[in-house]
Design a protein around this motif. Structure first.
Motif, PDB file in Angstrom:
ATOM      1  N   LEU A  70     -15.191   5.192  -0.301  1.00  0.00           N
ATOM      2  CA  LEU A  70     -14.207   4.306  -0.919  1.00  0.00           C
ATOM      3  C   LEU A  70     -12.881   5.051  -0.945  1.00  0.00           C
ATOM      4  O   LEU A  70     -12.845   6.260  -1.190  1.00  0.00           O
ATOM      5  N   THR A  71     -11.794   4.328  -0.713  1.00  0.00           N
ATOM      6  CA  THR A  71     -10.458   4.922  -0.763  1.00  0.00           C
ATOM      7  C   THR A  71      -9.624   4.191  -1.804  1.00  0.00           C
ATOM      8  O   THR A  71      -9.504   2.958  -1.757  1.00  0.00           O
ATOM      9  N   ASP A 118      -9.194   0.716  -0.129  1.00  0.00           N
ATOM     10  CA  ASP A 118     -10.003  -0.403  -0.617  1.00  0.00           C
ATOM     11  C   ASP A 118      -9.398  -0.990  -1.879  1.00  0.00           C
ATOM     12  O   ASP A 118      -9.502  -2.194  -2.124  1.00  0.00           O
ATOM     13  N   HIS A 138      -0.816  -5.173  -0.340  1.00  0.00           N
ATOM     14  CA  HIS A 138      -2.266  -4.948  -0.358  1.00  0.00           C
ATOM     15  C   HIS A 138      -2.945  -6.083  -1.130  1.00  0.00           C
ATOM     16  O   HIS A 138      -2.493  -6.453  -2.224  1.00  0.00           O
ATOM     17  N   ASP A 152      -5.745  -6.174  -2.730  1.00  0.00           N
ATOM     18  CA  ASP A 152      -6.589  -5.804  -3.872  1.00  0.00           C
ATOM     19  C   ASP A 152      -5.842  -4.782  -4.733  1.00  0.00           C
ATOM     20  O   ASP A 152      -6.303  -3.670  -4.970  1.00  0.00           O
ATOM     21  N   ARG A 187     -16.468  -2.638  -5.836  1.00  0.00           N
ATOM     22  CA  ARG A 187     -16.127  -2.574  -4.411  1.00  0.00           C
ATOM     23  C   ARG A 187     -17.154  -1.765  -3.632  1.00  0.00           C
ATOM     24  O   ARG A 187     -17.473  -2.102  -2.480  1.00  0.00           O
ATOM     25  N   LYS A 226     -19.777  -3.310  -0.556  1.00  0.00           N
ATOM     26  CA  LYS A 226     -19.617  -2.849   0.811  1.00  0.00           C
ATOM     27  C   LYS A 226     -20.938  -2.881   1.568  1.00  0.00           C
ATOM     28  O   LYS A 226     -21.975  -2.498   1.035  1.00  0.00           O
ATOM     29  N   THR A 231     -19.892   4.960   6.766  1.00  0.00           N
ATOM     30  CA  THR A 231     -20.138   5.210   5.346  1.00  0.00           C
ATOM     31  C   THR A 231     -21.587   5.519   5.038  1.00  0.00           C
ATOM     32  O   THR A 231     -21.969   5.607   3.888  1.00  0.00           O
TER      33      THR A 231
END
Length: 434
Positions: A149-150, A180, A197, A199, A399, A403, A409
Motif C-alpha cells: 500500500l502507498t 492508494d 487523486h 481517494d 484499502r 486489494k 503485492t
C-alpha cells in the motif's frame, strides 16, 4: 565501509502492543497492518510535529522505519551505508550515508540509496510493508520497491517553500499515480489536492490534549523565561519564511509594554533580518516536552504567519496546542485557522499590525471569559491525534483488504517483497587526497 545497522526483535504482536487510547480503538477492527516505511524530508529530532505524532502511534502497533534524507560526507573516504537511530517511542530512524562524489550525480546517488535500503530491509526481514511518503522527492530511492500500500500524507504544499527542488511538482504527479490513499494536512490543501487523486481525505492538524493541558496546572517556570516581564506575547514554531517578520517588528515597536517571546529554530532566513528590540526575546528551539512549561508563562499566544505562497495551504498544529494550554490566541488570516477557529470565535483574526495589537489587548482579558473557555474546550474534545491516527488506520485497512493479490503485492514464500536482484552501483573512483 560495511553497512551498520541494529538488528530488531521480531514484529511485536498487535495483541500485546499498547494502543494509543481506548477511545480511539473502541469498536475498531484489530490492527492488521504490515511494517510501515516512512519517507520524510523532516529530521525526526528537529521539531515534534505531524510525522512524529502519527509514526509514534504506528510504532506502538508494529515496526516503523523513518527514512530521512541522506547524509553526504565532505570526503570520499566512506562507501554508501546505513545508520540506524533507535528512538524511545520504538521508531527506527534510518539515514543513508553517501560519499561526497555522489552529490553531483543524482541518479547514482538515488541508486546507491536504493541499494543500501534494499540490503537493510532484507536484513530486517521486511517482506510485507506499506510506504508512507511526506516528500515526493523520495521516489528516486524508492520507486523500484513494491509496497502493499502507498500513502501520501501531504502535510504542506512543499513546492511553495523556500529552496524547493524544481522537480518536486513533477515527482508529486508521479506519487499521485502510485498512491492508494492521499491524506492532507488541512482542508485548504485538500481542496487543492482532491482534483489530483480520487481517494484523498483531509486530516487537519490535531492535538495531544493531555500533553499541552499540563500548562493549566502547576509547572515550574523555565529559567530562560523567568526573568521576562509580563504581559508575555508568545510564538513557538520554526522561524522561517512563513513568519511575518515585519508584523513582529511593528508590534514590538508599537507596544513596548509587551514582551514578545519567540521559541523555535531559525532556518532558511538570515537571523539578522529579525527585529532586535529590547522587548523581543529569542529563546531558541525547545524540546517538545518543554513546551507546556513555556506556554503556561504566556499571557497570549500568537500565529504570526505572513501572507505568502508558503502559508497559503498550512494548517498550523500550534493552533489547538495553544488553546489546549489555556492560552487566548491571535492569528493572521490563515485559511485553516479562520476555518474553523475564527468562525467559531475561538481565535481572534487580524491582518495588520494595528488590528493585531487591538486583538492582543482584547485577548489579554480573555482568560476571564468563562463562555470562551467552555466553547474552546467543547471544540477540543472533538479532536485528537489518537482519533486522526485511528481514522487513517481504518482507511488503510479497508484499502488493503479490498486489494486483489497480484504479482507485485504477493511475496513468494520465504522471499522478501522487493526486487529479487540488487544491481551493482557504479561509484566513481576515489580521488586520492594529496
Amino acid at each position: 565501509m560495511p553497512p551498520s545497522s541494529t538488528v530488531d526483535a521480531p514484529l511485536r504482536a498487535s495483541t500485546t502492543a499498547a494502543r494509543p487510547s481506548d477511545q480511539a480503538a473502541e469498536n475498531k477492527r484489530p490492527y492488521a497492518l504490515p511494517d510501515l516505511v516512512c519517507f520524510a524530508h523532516l529530521h525526526w529530532d528537529f521539531v515534534w510535529q505531524r510525522p512524529q505524532h502519527l509514526m509514534s502511534r504506528f510504532a506502538q502497533q508494529g515496526r516503523v522505519f523513518y527514512v530521512e534524507d541522506s547524509f553526504y560526507h565532505n570526503d570520499d573516504l566512506i562507501e554508501p551505508h546505513v545508520e540506524i537511530k533507535d528512538r524511545d517511542n520504538g521508531v527506527k530512524v534510518v539515514v543513508v550515508h553517501l560519499p561526497h562524489r555522489l552529490r553531483a550525480d543524482e541518479t547514482a546517488a538515488e541508486q546507491a540509496e536504493f541499494e543500501v535500503l534494499t540490503h537493510y530491509f532484507a536484513e530486517q526481514g521486511v517482506t510485507k510493508y506499506i510506504f508512507w511518503y511526506y516528500t515526493p522527492m523520495a521516489l528516486g530511492k524508492s520507486r523500484q520497491f513494491h509496497p502493499e500500500l502507498t500513502v501520501y500524507d501531504c502535510m504542506d504544499e512543499l513546492a511553495a517553500f523556500k529552496f524547493a527542488p524544481p522537480e518536486l511538482k513533477k515527482r508529486e504527479q508521479e506519487l499521485f499515480a502510485k498512491a492508494d490513499l492521499v491524506f492532507t494536512g488541512g482542508h485548504t490543501l485538500f481542496e487543492a489536492k482532491r482534483e489530483q487523486h480520487p481517494d484523498a481525505h483531509p486530516f487537519p492538524s490535531s492535538i495531544d490534549k493531555a500533553h499541552f493541558g499540563q500548562a493549566r496546572g502547576p509547572m515550574a517556570e523555565p529559567a530562560d523565561q523567568a526573568s521576562i516581564a509580563h504581559p508575555r506575547i508568545g510564538f513557538f514554531g520554526v522561524v522561517d519564511e512563513r513568519l511575518d517578520i515585519e508584523l513582529l517588528r511593528q508590534l514590538a515597536q508599537n507596544h513596548p509594554e509587551w514582551q514578545f517571546v519567540i521559541i523555535g529554530p531559525v532556518v532558511k532566513i538570515d537571523p539578522a533580518t529579525l527585529p532586535r528590540t529590547a522587548n523581543v526575546h529569542y529563546l531558541g528551539g525547545k524540546d517538545y516536552k518543554e513546551l507546556p512549561a513555556y506556554l503556561k508563562g504566556w499571557d497570549v499566544a500568537t500565529l504570526l504567519f505572513a501572507d505568502n505562497e508558503s502559508t497559503k495551504f498550512i494548517s498550523p498544529t500550534k493552533t489547538p496546542e495553544y488553546l489546549a494550554a489555556g492560552n487566548p490566541v491571535v492569528s493572521t488570516p490563515i485559511r485553516d485557522v479562520v476555518r474553523p477557529y475564527g468562525d467559531l470565535n475561538l481565535v481572534q483574526i487580524a491582518d495588520n499590525a494595528p488590528d493585531f495589537g487591538r486583538a492582543i489587548a482584547k485577548a489579554l482579558t480573555q482568560r476571564d471569559d468563562a463562555d470562551w473557555r467552555q466553547r474552546t474546550d467543547d471544540y477540543l474534545a472533538t479532536i485528537s491525534w489518537d482519533q486522526t491516527w485511528q481514522q487513517m488506520v481504518d482507511l488503510m485497512q479497508d484499502r488493503l483488504w479490498a486489494k486483489k493479490p497480484d504479482a507485485s503485492t504477493t511475496a513468494v514464500a520465504g522471499a522478501p517483497l522487493m526486487p529479487t536482484k540488487v544491481s551493482e552501483v557504479y561509484l566513481p573512483p576515489v580521488t586520492p587526497v594529496r
